[in-house]
Design a protein around this motif. Structure first.
Motif, PDB file in Angstrom:
ATOM      1  N   ILE A   3       0.840  -1.190   0.000  1.00  0.00           N
ATOM      2  CA  ILE A   3       0.000   0.000   0.000  1.00  0.00           C
ATOM      3  C   ILE A   3       0.883   1.250   0.000  1.00  0.00           C
ATOM      4  O   ILE A   3       2.080   1.183   0.307  1.00  0.00           O
ATOM      5  CB  ILE A   3      -0.950   0.048   1.222  1.00  0.00           C
ATOM      6  N   ALA A   4       0.282   2.383  -0.329  1.00  0.00           N
ATOM      7  CA  ALA A   4       0.962   3.672  -0.238  1.00  0.00           C
ATOM      8  C   ALA A   4       0.147   4.602   0.641  1.00  0.00           C
ATOM      9  O   ALA A   4      -1.087   4.557   0.629  1.00  0.00           O
ATOM     10  CB  ALA A   4       1.147   4.294  -1.625  1.00  0.00           C
ATOM     11  N   ILE A   5       0.843   5.406   1.410  1.00  0.00           N
ATOM     12  CA  ILE A   5       0.209   6.433   2.237  1.00  0.00           C
ATOM     13  C   ILE A   5       0.700   7.774   1.737  1.00  0.00           C
ATOM     14  O   ILE A   5       1.907   8.053   1.760  1.00  0.00           O
ATOM     15  CB  ILE A   5       0.587   6.291   3.729  1.00  0.00           C
ATOM     16  N   VAL A   6      -0.191   8.627   1.280  1.00  0.00           N
ATOM     17  CA  VAL A   6       0.202   9.941   0.775  1.00  0.00           C
ATOM     18  C   VAL A   6      -0.015  10.975   1.877  1.00  0.00           C
ATOM     19  O   VAL A   6      -1.135  11.179   2.336  1.00  0.00           O
ATOM     20  CB  VAL A   6      -0.592  10.333  -0.480  1.00  0.00           C
ATOM     21  N   GLY A   7       1.083  11.601   2.289  1.00  0.00           N
ATOM     22  CA  GLY A   7       1.038  12.538   3.402  1.00  0.00           C
ATOM     23  C   GLY A   7       1.700  11.925   4.622  1.00  0.00           C
ATOM     24  O   GLY A   7       1.251  10.879   5.099  1.00  0.00           O
ATOM     25  N   THR A   8       2.776  12.553   5.109  1.00  0.00           N
ATOM     26  CA  THR A   8       3.466  12.015   6.291  1.00  0.00           C
ATOM     27  C   THR A   8       3.300  12.941   7.490  1.00  0.00           C
ATOM     28  O   THR A   8       4.210  13.123   8.289  1.00  0.00           O
ATOM     29  CB  THR A   8       4.973  11.802   6.003  1.00  0.00           C
ATOM     30  N   GLY A   9       2.116  13.527   7.575  1.00  0.00           N
ATOM     31  CA  GLY A   9       1.774  14.284   8.766  1.00  0.00           C
ATOM     32  C   GLY A   9       1.397  13.318   9.873  1.00  0.00           C
ATOM     33  O   GLY A   9       1.715  12.129   9.834  1.00  0.00           O
ATOM     34  N   TYR A  10       0.689  13.816  10.864  1.00  0.00           N
ATOM     35  CA  TYR A  10       0.350  13.013  12.030  1.00  0.00           C
ATOM     36  C   TYR A  10      -0.399  11.735  11.652  1.00  0.00           C
ATOM     37  O   TYR A  10       0.005  10.625  12.002  1.00  0.00           O
ATOM     38  CB  TYR A  10      -0.491  13.853  12.992  1.00  0.00           C
ATOM     39  N   VAL A  11      -1.476  11.889  10.896  1.00  0.00           N
ATOM     40  CA  VAL A  11      -2.305  10.732  10.548  1.00  0.00           C
ATOM     41  C   VAL A  11      -1.572   9.788   9.599  1.00  0.00           C
ATOM     42  O   VAL A  11      -1.545   8.574   9.794  1.00  0.00           O
ATOM     43  CB  VAL A  11      -3.638  11.192   9.918  1.00  0.00           C
ATOM     44  N   GLY A  12      -0.959  10.339   8.555  1.00  0.00           N
ATOM     45  CA  GLY A  12      -0.303   9.512   7.558  1.00  0.00           C
ATOM     46  C   GLY A  12       0.847   8.702   8.116  1.00  0.00           C
ATOM     47  O   GLY A  12       0.980   7.500   7.833  1.00  0.00           O
ATOM     48  N   LEU A  13       1.700   9.331   8.926  1.00  0.00           N
ATOM     49  CA  LEU A  13       2.865   8.640   9.460  1.00  0.00           C
ATOM     50  C   LEU A  13       2.468   7.552  10.453  1.00  0.00           C
ATOM     51  O   LEU A  13       3.016   6.445  10.430  1.00  0.00           O
ATOM     52  CB  LEU A  13       3.809   9.644  10.124  1.00  0.00           C
ATOM     53  N   VAL A  14       1.512   7.852  11.313  1.00  0.00           N
ATOM     54  CA  VAL A  14       1.048   6.848  12.273  1.00  0.00           C
ATOM     55  C   VAL A  14       0.376   5.684  11.538  1.00  0.00           C
ATOM     56  O   VAL A  14       0.643   4.510  11.829  1.00  0.00           O
ATOM     57  CB  VAL A  14       0.078   7.470  13.300  1.00  0.00           C
ATOM     58  N   THR A  15      -0.471   5.999  10.561  1.00  0.00           N
ATOM     59  CA  THR A  15      -1.168   4.949   9.806  1.00  0.00           C
ATOM     60  C   THR A  15      -0.181   4.048   9.080  1.00  0.00           C
ATOM     61  O   THR A  15      -0.256   2.817   9.171  1.00  0.00           O
ATOM     62  CB  THR A  15      -2.137   5.589   8.788  1.00  0.00           C
ATOM     63  N   GLY A  16       0.750   4.653   8.345  1.00  0.00           N
ATOM     64  CA  GLY A  16       1.712   3.870   7.593  1.00  0.00           C
ATOM     65  C   GLY A  16       2.581   3.009   8.479  1.00  0.00           C
ATOM     66  O   GLY A  16       2.829   1.822   8.195  1.00  0.00           O
ATOM     67  N   THR A  17       3.047   3.576   9.578  1.00  0.00           N
ATOM     68  CA  THR A  17       3.928   2.841  10.488  1.00  0.00           C
ATOM     69  C   THR A  17       3.206   1.678  11.150  1.00  0.00           C
ATOM     70  O   THR A  17       3.763   0.577  11.286  1.00  0.00           O
ATOM     71  CB  THR A  17       4.489   3.795  11.568  1.00  0.00           C
TER      72      THR A  17
END
Length: 437
Positions: A3-17
């Motif tokens: 999968i890809a997560i676009v946006g490494t702000g609060y939500v994106g980084l936590v979700t991806g990690t």
């Protein structure tokens, strides 16, 4: 699954990690090259307990990667989560320019089926705009490629985001096809071992659920602040009132704590956006308008208490602030009551000394050197005419009051979060005031 997560702000980084933690192959995408390079080196741009260790662990394992190019990973992923910002426009509506930019990039470059999932908090009807934008780009190319859109709003609490993601109350998913539902079921299957629910629904309902949830929590906060202010006028104790109504199972005890107003990246923005959505549809959200009004007034309550304490003459007074972030366990100062309070104090001619365990750099970035940044909470209180508790960090709960009493110029304590006991503080020799007593 990739999968890809676009946006490494609060939500994106936590979700991806967190997805990487359960074995998903995750590529996090952001246009900010400096941020991406930092993340590759294990430098985390936000303060969140446990996140840094998890990022390092999954990056080392090869499950978590970072790039500035969405195009480069489009052909390798089945699902793309859009977690870019949706800042409020001047009229309070959500700015969807970043969301639709992601959709355009996908439409221009996709070659295989992709499920596009909106993780950002967006108004009802956004999924239709995303679908139309992607389809428009495909039509320009003359490409006939199937795709789906879905809505998967986040319910992460800053300071507890890892636990919220790994052990959620519920996962809300809005879909419009069996294929999309099957993909999302597969992705979230590992979490089912914890016996929580994935609630599938139509996309508009999923989009509305996020706004409704945050608006309800904001309403409870403003309601209790209103009650607290009335308690002070009639001689009641809001803590007793909170205990009395919270024991009613229909009401419950959560989010009934009075204070100096809510802040952060979600509640203020989402309440405004829902009010605007209603307005655009010919409806008036009267309750939420009142919620917003009460909250803005509540952010000034400590200043008004302080002003009365010194007979409205604050010029030259040294005021100490404990806490800057909008809540504990985060460095987030977006819409933080501390910002309004500092501005009021400076305009009144005060000398302001501040300390926060996590938000000092963020505060300096926002307001520069207009205040003194203390080394610790005791340094902040040095020679102060008044000490204001703004954020209820755990380390502020049991300070050495004997030391503070000796080092303060005047022994005035204003508790904006009701974490101290009035009787005890007065016995220690402090002039003490809190919210709702």
């Amino acid at each position: 699954m990739k999968i890809a997560i676009v946006g490494t702000g609060y939500v994106g980084l936590v979700t991806g990690t967190c997805f990487a933690e359960i074995g998903v192959d995750v590529t996090c995408v952001d246009t900010n090259s400096e941020k991406i390079e930092s993340l590759k080196k294990g430098i985390i741009p936000i303060f969140e307990s446990g996140l840094e260790e998890m990022v390092l662990r999954n990056t080392k394992a090869g499950r978590l990667k970072f790039t500035t190019s969405l195009e480069s990973c489009l052909n390798d992923v089945e699902v793309i989560f859009s977690a870019v910002g949706t800042p409020p426009d001047e009229d309070g509506s959500a700015d969807l320019s970043y969301v639709l930019s992601v959709a355009r990039t996908i439409g221009r470059n996709m070659n295989n089926y992709i499920l596009v999932v909106t993780k950002s908090t967006v108004p009802v009807g956004t999924a239709k705009k995303i679908r139309a934008t992607i389809q428009e780009e495909l039509d320009k190319r003359g490409a006939k490629i199937e795709f789906d859109v879905a809505s998967n709003p986040e319910f992460l609490k800053e300071g507890n985001a890892i636990n919220d993601f790994m052990s959620p109350d519920r996962v809300v998913v809005g879909v419009e096809s069996e294929r999309a539902e099957k993909l999302m079921s597969t992705l979230y299957k590992p979490f089912l071992l914890n016996n929580f629910r994935v609630i599938f629904m139509d996309i508009p309902s999923a989009e509305m659920t996020k706004y409704a949830a945050n608006s309800m929590l904001a309403t409870r906060i403003s309601f209790m602040n209103d009650i607290a202010n009335l308690c002070e006028l009639v001689g009641a104790d809001v803590n007793m009132v909170r205990s009395g109504i919270g024991s009613d199972t229909r009401i419950g005890r959560k989010f009934l704590y009075p204070g100096i107003g809510y802040g952060g990246s979600c509640f203020p923005k989402d309440v405004k956006a829902l009010i605007k959505t209603a307005e655009q549809n010919g409806y008036k959200m009267r309750v939420l308008e009142a919620v917003e009004e009460v909250n803005e007034l509540q952010k000034s309550i400590l200043f008004h208490k302080l002003s009365l304490q010194f007979n409205r003459d604050l010029k030259g007074k040294v005021i100490a602030l404990w806490g800057l972030a909008f809540k504990p366990e985060t460095d987030d100062m977006r819409e933080a009551p501390a910002l309004i309070l500092i501005d009021q104090l400076l305009k009144a001619g005060c000398l302001v000394r501040v300390y926060d365990p996590a938000s000092m750099d963020e505060c300096k970035r926002r307001i520069g050197d207009s205040v003194y940044y203390a080394r610790d909470m005791y340094d902040a209180a040095l020679d102060a005419d008044a000490l204001l508790l703004v954020t209820e960090w755990k380390q502020f709960r049991l300070p050495s009051w004997a030391v503070i009493k000796k080092t303060m110029n005047r022994q005035v304590v204003l508790d904006g979060r009701n974490i101290y006991e009035k009787k005890e503080m007065e016995e220690l020799g402090f002039i003490y005031s809190c919210i709702g007593k």
